[in-house]
Write an enzyme that holds these catalytic residues in place. Structure first.
Site, mmCIF file in Angstrom:
data_model
loop_
_atom_site.group_PDB
_atom_site.id
_atom_site.type_symbol
_atom_site.label_atom_id
_atom_site.label_comp_id
_atom_site.label_asym_id
_atom_site.label_seq_id
_atom_site.Cartn_x
_atom_site.Cartn_y
_atom_site.Cartn_z
ATOM 1 N N ARG A 6 -16.538 -33.622 9.322
ATOM 2 C CA ARG A 6 -17.937 -33.497 9.734
ATOM 3 C C ARG A 6 -18.516 -34.855 10.114
ATOM 4 O O ARG A 6 -19.358 -34.958 10.997
ATOM 5 C CB ARG A 6 -18.739 -32.865 8.595
ATOM 6 C CG ARG A 6 -18.460 -31.377 8.409
ATOM 7 C CD ARG A 6 -19.157 -30.836 7.185
ATOM 8 N NE ARG A 6 -18.626 -31.432 5.965
ATOM 9 C CZ ARG A 6 -19.108 -31.215 4.746
ATOM 10 N NH1 ARG A 6 -20.159 -30.429 4.599
ATOM 11 N NH2 ARG A 6 -18.558 -31.773 3.684
ATOM 12 N N TYR A 49 -13.566 -29.556 13.703
ATOM 13 C CA TYR A 49 -12.519 -28.650 13.233
ATOM 14 C C TYR A 49 -12.043 -27.723 14.353
ATOM 15 O O TYR A 49 -10.843 -27.433 14.472
ATOM 16 C CB TYR A 49 -13.018 -27.818 12.067
ATOM 17 C CG TYR A 49 -13.347 -28.584 10.802
ATOM 18 C CD1 TYR A 49 -13.061 -29.947 10.662
ATOM 19 C CD2 TYR A 49 -13.949 -27.946 9.723
ATOM 20 C CE1 TYR A 49 -13.358 -30.632 9.504
ATOM 21 C CE2 TYR A 49 -14.252 -28.615 8.554
ATOM 22 C CZ TYR A 49 -13.956 -29.961 8.454
ATOM 23 O OH TYR A 49 -14.247 -30.627 7.296
ATOM 24 N N HIS A 99 -13.095 -22.455 2.362
ATOM 25 C CA HIS A 99 -11.683 -22.184 2.650
ATOM 26 C C HIS A 99 -11.503 -20.936 3.506
ATOM 27 O O HIS A 99 -10.761 -20.935 4.491
ATOM 28 C CB HIS A 99 -10.901 -22.008 1.342
ATOM 29 C CG HIS A 99 -10.657 -23.284 0.612
ATOM 30 N ND1 HIS A 99 -10.039 -23.323 -0.619
ATOM 31 C CD2 HIS A 99 -10.940 -24.576 0.934
ATOM 32 C CE1 HIS A 99 -9.955 -24.574 -1.025
ATOM 33 N NE2 HIS A 99 -10.503 -25.353 -0.110
ATOM 34 N N LYS A 104 -6.106 -25.134 -3.117
ATOM 35 C CA LYS A 104 -6.571 -24.171 -4.116
ATOM 36 C C LYS A 104 -8.015 -24.504 -4.491
ATOM 37 O O LYS A 104 -8.457 -25.647 -4.286
ATOM 38 C CB LYS A 104 -5.636 -24.175 -5.332
ATOM 39 C CG LYS A 104 -5.509 -25.542 -6.041
ATOM 40 C CD LYS A 104 -6.678 -25.799 -6.957
ATOM 41 C CE LYS A 104 -6.892 -27.265 -7.223
ATOM 42 N NZ LYS A 104 -8.211 -27.548 -7.801
ATOM 43 N N ARG A 153 -17.383 -30.368 -7.200
ATOM 44 C CA ARG A 153 -16.942 -29.457 -8.263
ATOM 45 C C ARG A 153 -18.078 -29.068 -9.199
ATOM 46 O O ARG A 153 -17.939 -28.117 -9.975
ATOM 47 C CB ARG A 153 -15.769 -30.091 -9.023
ATOM 48 C CG ARG A 153 -14.516 -30.165 -8.181
ATOM 49 C CD ARG A 153 -13.432 -31.003 -8.804
ATOM 50 N NE ARG A 153 -13.740 -32.421 -8.767
ATOM 51 C CZ ARG A 153 -12.883 -33.380 -9.130
ATOM 52 N NH1 ARG A 153 -11.674 -33.059 -9.558
ATOM 53 N NH2 ARG A 153 -13.239 -34.653 -9.064
#
Length: 329
Positions: A37, A58, A79, A97, A165
């Site tokens: 980005r 992207y 994702h 993941k 996170r």
């Protein structure tokens, strides 16, 4: 195709360990392009990692005819959208993941991947390390007798509350970031679990820590612990207890970092050290083999869907909502 030419969607820190460094040991994979980005950040990453081309965004990576596959290290909530776009563009996918934000999204991606002729693989590197196969062989050979209990922890103090996170809209949470590792280990060794109960420390919609009680096949009782607020030493550990002994694993999620297995039985113990080769090297070899020769991707869509169903069930059992996908910018 003799080489898998890999484009990267994002300039995440994991890029070096997950694909750039292991690609030096896997000549069938070449990292050829990156976009982010923030183009300046992508350019800095490309210079630092020796990636030849920086593309504008992207979509430019997905439309590039010189890119065969993409690596997706975006936040978890993004994702799914980029995997769907990659599949539509005819690109193979290696996605970090957790596979998606939730099970419904994982099922959607898996349905698109089926019949596409493309490899869509979760970058679940730990499972590709030979230590995991060795653990399963030990249990199959009766190293601890009939398994009765299994527990696995992954606790890392993530103090920076600005980290993605800790951001619920980006798919944050201890279970999503850390807990999927012990979940996948227990599933790999003992089969798909059912969630019996779960308790979480909820911080603004993010599970700072979570403990999940599991019912595993053959009446095995399981416990999974994940924490981003661990104040003691970081803990990456598992133990399988059976009728004749126990099996303890240190560093099961990154066996290259001093991983070891200790089998205790009849008053004695036997210790084995893990192969120090990075788990990411084994993962990238598997990805190349799947793309170039049609081999089993090992951590494919079926396993990813299975894991996300358990993750969703754990969130609900803890009184929290499963994560939701985010819209791509």
């Amino acid at each position: 195709m003799a080489t898998v030419r890999l484009g990267v969607l994002g300039a995440a820190r994991i890029l070096h360990d997950a694909v750039v460094a292991p690609a030096a040991q896997v000549p069938e994979v070449e990292v050829v392009a990156v976009a982010a980005r923030d183009r300046e950040r992508a350019a800095a990453m490309a210079e630092r990692e020796g990636i030849a081309r920086v593309l504008p965004d992207y979509d430019a990576v997905l439309s590039d005819p010189d890119v065969d596959a993409v690596y997706v290290p975006t936040p978890a909530a993004l994702h799914g959208v980029w995997m769907r776009r990659a599949i539509a563009a005819g690109k193979h996918v290696l996605c970090e993941k957790p596979f998606t934000a939730n099970a419904a999204e994982a099922e959607e991606v898996a349905a698109l991947a089926d019949g596409s002729g493309l490899v869509v693989m979760e970058a679940f590197h730990s499972q590709h390390h030979p230590l995991w196969a060795r653990l399963r062989a030990l249990l199959a050979d009766g190293a601890v007798g009939q398994v009765r209990e299994a527990e696995a922890d992954f606790c890392v103090d993530i103090a920076d509350r600005s980290d993605i996170r800790w951001q619920e809209p980006m798919g944050g949470g201890a279970l999503m970031d850390l807990g999927v590792y012990p979940l996948r280990l227990l599933t790999h060794l003992l089969g798909t679990p059912e969630v019996r109960s779960a308790v979480a420390q909820d911080v603004d919609g993010v599970d700072a820590e979570m403990t999940v009680r599991l019912d595993l096949p053959n009446r095995v009782s399981g416990t999974l612990r994940a924490s981003m607020v661990e104040t003691a030493r970081p803990r990456a550990w598992a133990r399988i207890t059976g009728t004749t002994g126990s099996l303890t694993i240190d560093q099961p999620y990154g066996p290259q970092h001093g991983g070891r297995v200790v089998v205790e039985r009849d008053g004695g113990s036997v210790e084995e050290a893990a192969d120090p080769t990075p788990s990411y090297v084994f993962m990238l070899r598997t990805f190349a083999d799947a793309v170039l020769r049609g081999a089993d991707p090992v951590s494919g869509t079926a396993q990813a869907v299975e894991a996300m169903r358990v993750v969703d069930a754990a969130y609900r059992a803890a009184g929290m909502a499963p994560r939701e996908p985010a819209a791509a910018a």
